[in-house]
Scaffold this motif. Structure first.
Motif, PDB file in Angstrom:
ATOM      1  N   SER A  23     -17.383 -21.970 -61.713  1.00  0.00           N
ATOM      2  CA  SER A  23     -17.943 -22.968 -60.795  1.00  0.00           C
ATOM      3  C   SER A  23     -16.859 -23.686 -60.005  1.00  0.00           C
ATOM      4  CB  SER A  23     -18.779 -23.982 -61.578  1.00  0.00           C
ATOM      5  OG  SER A  23     -17.955 -24.756 -62.435  1.00  0.00           O
ATOM      6  N   ARG A  24     -15.612 -23.670 -60.532  1.00  0.00           N
ATOM      7  CA  ARG A  24     -14.508 -24.328 -59.820  1.00  0.00           C
ATOM      8  C   ARG A  24     -13.778 -23.397 -58.860  1.00  0.00           C
ATOM      9  NH1 ARG A  24     -13.983 -26.848 -65.053  1.00  0.00           N
ATOM     10  NH2 ARG A  24     -12.403 -25.330 -65.699  1.00  0.00           N
ATOM     11  N   GLU A  25     -14.159 -22.116 -58.918  1.00  0.00           N
ATOM     12  CA  GLU A  25     -13.555 -21.161 -58.003  1.00  0.00           C
ATOM     13  C   GLU A  25     -14.090 -21.376 -56.578  1.00  0.00           C
ATOM     14  OE1 GLU A  25     -11.275 -18.822 -58.545  1.00  0.00           O
ATOM     15  OE2 GLU A  25     -11.045 -19.253 -60.685  1.00  0.00           O
ATOM     16  N   GLY A  26     -13.242 -21.246 -55.611  1.00  0.00           N
ATOM     17  CA  GLY A  26     -13.662 -21.401 -54.222  1.00  0.00           C
ATOM     18  C   GLY A  26     -14.334 -20.142 -53.688  1.00  0.00           C
ATOM     19  N   GLY A  27     -15.048 -20.291 -52.586  1.00  0.00           N
ATOM     20  CA  GLY A  27     -15.646 -19.147 -51.922  1.00  0.00           C
ATOM     21  C   GLY A  27     -16.926 -18.633 -52.526  1.00  0.00           C
ATOM     22  N   LEU A  28     -17.536 -19.422 -53.469  1.00  0.00           N
ATOM     23  CA  LEU A  28     -18.805 -18.974 -54.043  1.00  0.00           C
ATOM     24  C   LEU A  28     -19.930 -19.133 -53.023  1.00  0.00           C
ATOM     25  CD1 LEU A  28     -18.821 -20.436 -57.674  1.00  0.00           C
ATOM     26  CD2 LEU A  28     -18.744 -18.029 -57.045  1.00  0.00           C
ATOM     27  N   SER A  29     -20.818 -18.153 -52.985  1.00  0.00           N
ATOM     28  CA  SER A  29     -21.977 -18.265 -52.108  1.00  0.00           C
ATOM     29  C   SER A  29     -22.966 -19.255 -52.710  1.00  0.00           C
ATOM     30  CB  SER A  29     -22.648 -16.903 -51.942  1.00  0.00           C
ATOM     31  OG  SER A  29     -23.183 -16.466 -53.191  1.00  0.00           O
ATOM     32  N   ALA A  30     -23.944 -19.666 -51.906  1.00  0.00           N
ATOM     33  CA  ALA A  30     -24.966 -20.579 -52.392  1.00  0.00           C
ATOM     34  C   ALA A  30     -25.736 -19.947 -53.547  1.00  0.00           C
ATOM     35  CB  ALA A  30     -25.911 -20.951 -51.250  1.00  0.00           C
ATOM     36  N   ARG A  31     -25.971 -18.642 -53.424  1.00  0.00           N
ATOM     37  CA  ARG A  31     -26.686 -17.954 -54.497  1.00  0.00           C
ATOM     38  C   ARG A  31     -25.852 -17.936 -55.766  1.00  0.00           C
ATOM     39  NH1 ARG A  31     -28.685 -11.587 -54.523  1.00  0.00           N
ATOM     40  NH2 ARG A  31     -29.768 -11.692 -56.552  1.00  0.00           N
ATOM     41  N   GLY A  32     -24.523 -17.723 -55.638  1.00  0.00           N
ATOM     42  CA  GLY A  32     -23.647 -17.709 -56.797  1.00  0.00           C
ATOM     43  C   GLY A  32     -23.633 -19.052 -57.503  1.00  0.00           C
ATOM     44  N   THR A  38     -26.041 -21.220 -57.455  1.00  0.00           N
ATOM     45  CA  THR A  38     -27.353 -21.382 -58.092  1.00  0.00           C
ATOM     46  C   THR A  38     -27.417 -20.633 -59.416  1.00  0.00           C
ATOM     47  OG1 THR A  38     -28.437 -21.631 -55.949  1.00  0.00           O
ATOM     48  CG2 THR A  38     -29.831 -21.022 -57.827  1.00  0.00           C
ATOM     49  N   VAL A  39     -26.882 -19.406 -59.417  1.00  0.00           N
ATOM     50  CA  VAL A  39     -26.892 -18.600 -60.643  1.00  0.00           C
ATOM     51  C   VAL A  39     -26.057 -19.263 -61.729  1.00  0.00           C
ATOM     52  CG1 VAL A  39     -26.141 -16.415 -61.656  1.00  0.00           C
ATOM     53  CG2 VAL A  39     -27.354 -16.414 -59.471  1.00  0.00           C
ATOM     54  N   ILE A  40     -24.872 -19.766 -61.364  1.00  0.00           N
ATOM     55  CA  ILE A  40     -24.005 -20.415 -62.351  1.00  0.00           C
ATOM     56  C   ILE A  40     -24.669 -21.672 -62.907  1.00  0.00           C
ATOM     57  CG2 ILE A  40     -21.858 -21.719 -62.618  1.00  0.00           C
ATOM     58  CD1 ILE A  40     -20.520 -19.693 -60.799  1.00  0.00           C
ATOM     59  N   ASP A  41     -25.304 -22.459 -62.017  1.00  0.00           N
ATOM     60  CA  ASP A  41     -25.973 -23.680 -62.463  1.00  0.00           C
ATOM     61  C   ASP A  41     -27.123 -23.350 -63.412  1.00  0.00           C
ATOM     62  OD1 ASP A  41     -26.512 -26.615 -62.224  1.00  0.00           O
ATOM     63  OD2 ASP A  41     -28.405 -25.850 -61.410  1.00  0.00           O
ATOM     64  N   ALA A  42     -27.921 -22.348 -63.064  1.00  0.00           N
ATOM     65  CA  ALA A  42     -29.045 -21.957 -63.922  1.00  0.00           C
ATOM     66  C   ALA A  42     -28.553 -21.422 -65.265  1.00  0.00           C
ATOM     67  CB  ALA A  42     -29.905 -20.919 -63.217  1.00  0.00           C
ATOM     68  N   SER A  43     -27.482 -20.644 -65.240  1.00  0.00           N
ATOM     69  CA  SER A  43     -26.934 -20.087 -66.478  1.00  0.00           C
ATOM     70  C   SER A  43     -26.391 -21.177 -67.380  1.00  0.00           C
ATOM     71  CB  SER A  43     -25.825 -19.077 -66.142  1.00  0.00           C
ATOM     72  OG  SER A  43     -26.329 -17.999 -65.375  1.00  0.00           O
ATOM     73  N   THR A  44     -25.720 -22.159 -66.787  1.00  0.00           N
ATOM     74  CA  THR A  44     -25.178 -23.269 -67.579  1.00  0.00           C
ATOM     75  C   THR A  44     -26.290 -24.059 -68.246  1.00  0.00           C
ATOM     76  OG1 THR A  44     -23.269 -23.443 -66.101  1.00  0.00           O
ATOM     77  CG2 THR A  44     -23.742 -25.328 -67.507  1.00  0.00           C
ATOM     78  N   ARG A  45     -27.375 -24.284 -67.489  1.00  0.00           N
ATOM     79  CA  ARG A  45     -28.516 -24.994 -68.065  1.00  0.00           C
ATOM     80  C   ARG A  45     -29.125 -24.199 -69.225  1.00  0.00           C
ATOM     81  NH1 ARG A  45     -31.213 -28.708 -64.194  1.00  0.00           N
ATOM     82  NH2 ARG A  45     -29.865 -28.922 -62.377  1.00  0.00           N
ATOM     83  N   THR A  46     -29.235 -22.892 -69.046  1.00  0.00           N
ATOM     84  CA  THR A  46     -29.806 -22.046 -70.105  1.00  0.00           C
ATOM     85  C   THR A  46     -28.941 -22.088 -71.357  1.00  0.00           C
ATOM     86  OG1 THR A  46     -30.815 -20.559 -68.487  1.00  0.00           O
ATOM     87  CG2 THR A  46     -30.485 -19.697 -70.715  1.00  0.00           C
ATOM     88  N   ILE A  47     -27.628 -22.028 -71.173  1.00  0.00           N
ATOM     89  CA  ILE A  47     -26.717 -22.084 -72.316  1.00  0.00           C
ATOM     90  C   ILE A  47     -26.850 -23.421 -73.046  1.00  0.00           C
ATOM     91  CG2 ILE A  47     -24.280 -22.201 -72.968  1.00  0.00           C
ATOM     92  CD1 ILE A  47     -23.746 -20.134 -70.737  1.00  0.00           C
ATOM     93  N   SER A  48     -26.973 -24.509 -72.295  1.00  0.00           N
ATOM     94  CA  SER A  48     -27.133 -25.825 -72.912  1.00  0.00           C
ATOM     95  C   SER A  48     -28.428 -25.892 -73.713  1.00  0.00           C
ATOM     96  CB  SER A  48     -27.116 -26.913 -71.839  1.00  0.00           C
ATOM     97  OG  SER A  48     -25.861 -26.952 -71.180  1.00  0.00           O
TER      98      SER A  48
END
Length: 352
Positions: free
Chosen positions: A158-167, A169-179
């Protein structure tokens, strides 16, 4: 011979709970006392008319034959254990002492069935305890640690630059699922401790950091449920001795439950306050009224509110809350009237 033996031993022969008998070299008892019938159901005549091997459990036959050979050489048999068949079925565990004298063998046996069963139950209990510890270790290590690694990996991405909006969203959803998975594992571990182990353990402190800890707890839930309106009113004017982590766990479960089961456009409110009476925490939401028949079982494990049965979860959150309250000597109650539901936690001053 029976009368001679009874005459010789008198009252002891007749009233002792131990099985007494005189055994001959042919493997038959020539005299047995009344305790035989009381212990294994067979009359003296029934015992004395048959070789004693007819009553021995098949699995104990070899060791019993070896013991009989040994006593024929003149050696006494002490604390020898085998099983004798009961007349009504089943077997009784007997502990024997037999002494050779004048070509006969004077025997006494005591029923130790209960002791053997108690030892077996203890062994089973110790095995269950070992399996419990393994189960909790699996939850605590083999499941939680990989989740922690996954969460750390997504945080780095999530701290890497150049992520697309979809990327993103996927990281945010995955983090929530892991929590969410981590919380489920925490609930399972607490359930294992309360139902399979010795109960929840508490780390009681002076509670000086309870207020900021509760604020952080509410903020964490806000970050996960950004679409929900969550209001906190925390007014702790005095320190309350408690397990701060467990109190925050209780608050987190109650708030998360209120968000899950309340109206999507409603407000969830957490209020925490102290007074001379102790600590009070209330969590309120708006939604469908919970029927009394559901409230009666709401704090049992694996129970979910029927008003929203499709919601995810194991149904352990409120059970864990009740166990936290119980461990603190506190009360946890719920009131649901006219679409307003409030869970109330009360830790009396004398228990705090």
């Amino acid at each position: 011979m029976v009368y001679d033996t009874q005459g010789r031993y008198g009252l002891t022969w007749n009233v002792t709970p131990d099985m007494l008998g005189v055994l001959c070299e042919n493997g038959r008892f020539e005299a047995t006392n009344p305790a035989w019938e009381k212990t294994i159901g067979w009359t003296s005549k029934e015992i004395e008319d048959r070789p004693f091997f007819d009553f021995v459990h098949s699995d104990d036959m070899e060791i019993t034959e070896n013991a009989f050979v040994k006593i024929k050489t003149g050696e006494p048999i002490l604390q020898f254990v085998n099983r004798y068949r009961h007349k009504e079925g089943g077997y009784r565990w007997l502990s024997w002492n037999c002494v050779p004298e004048g070509g006969k063998y004077y025997c006494s046996a005591r029923d130790i069935t209960q002791n053997v069963e108690n030892k077996s139950a203890l062994a089973d209990s110790e095995e269950e305890a070992r399996l419990r510890e393994q189960f909790i270790a699996v939850l605590g290590h083999d499941l939680r640690n990989p989740l922690a690694s996954l969460k750390a990996g997504f945080q780095i991405l999530s701290r890497e630059g150049g992520l697309s909006a979809r990327g993103e969203t996927v990281i945010d959803a995955s983090t929530r699922t892991i929590s969410r998975m981590a919380r489920l594992i925490d609930d399972l571990m607490d359930f294992a401790r309360t139902r399979l182990g010795s109960g929840l353990s508490l780390d009681i402190t002076d509670g000086a950091d309870l207020a900021p800890a509760l604020e952080a707890t509410v903020e964490e839930i806000r970050s996960v449920h950004s679409e929900s309106k969550i209001v906190s009113r925390i007014e702790l004017e005095r320190d309350v001795p408690c397990d701060v982590y467990r109190i925050c766990q209780l608050a987190s479960n109650l708030v998360a439950n209120a968000v899950t089961h309340g109206n999507s456009d409603g407000t969830v409110t957490l209020s925490a306050r102290t007074s001379e009476n102790g600590l009070a925490i209330d969590v309120t939401n708006h939604g469908e009224t919970i029927p009394q028949r559901i409230i009666d079982h709401l704090f049992e494990p694996f129970v979910r509110e029927e008003v929203s049965p499709s919601q995810e979860g194991l149904g352990l959150g409120l059970f864990i809350c009740s166990q936290i309250a119980q461990a603190h000597g506190a009360d946890l109650n719920v009131n649901s009237v006219d679409g307003v539901t409030t869970f109330s936690f009360r830790l009396p001053a004398q228990n705090s």
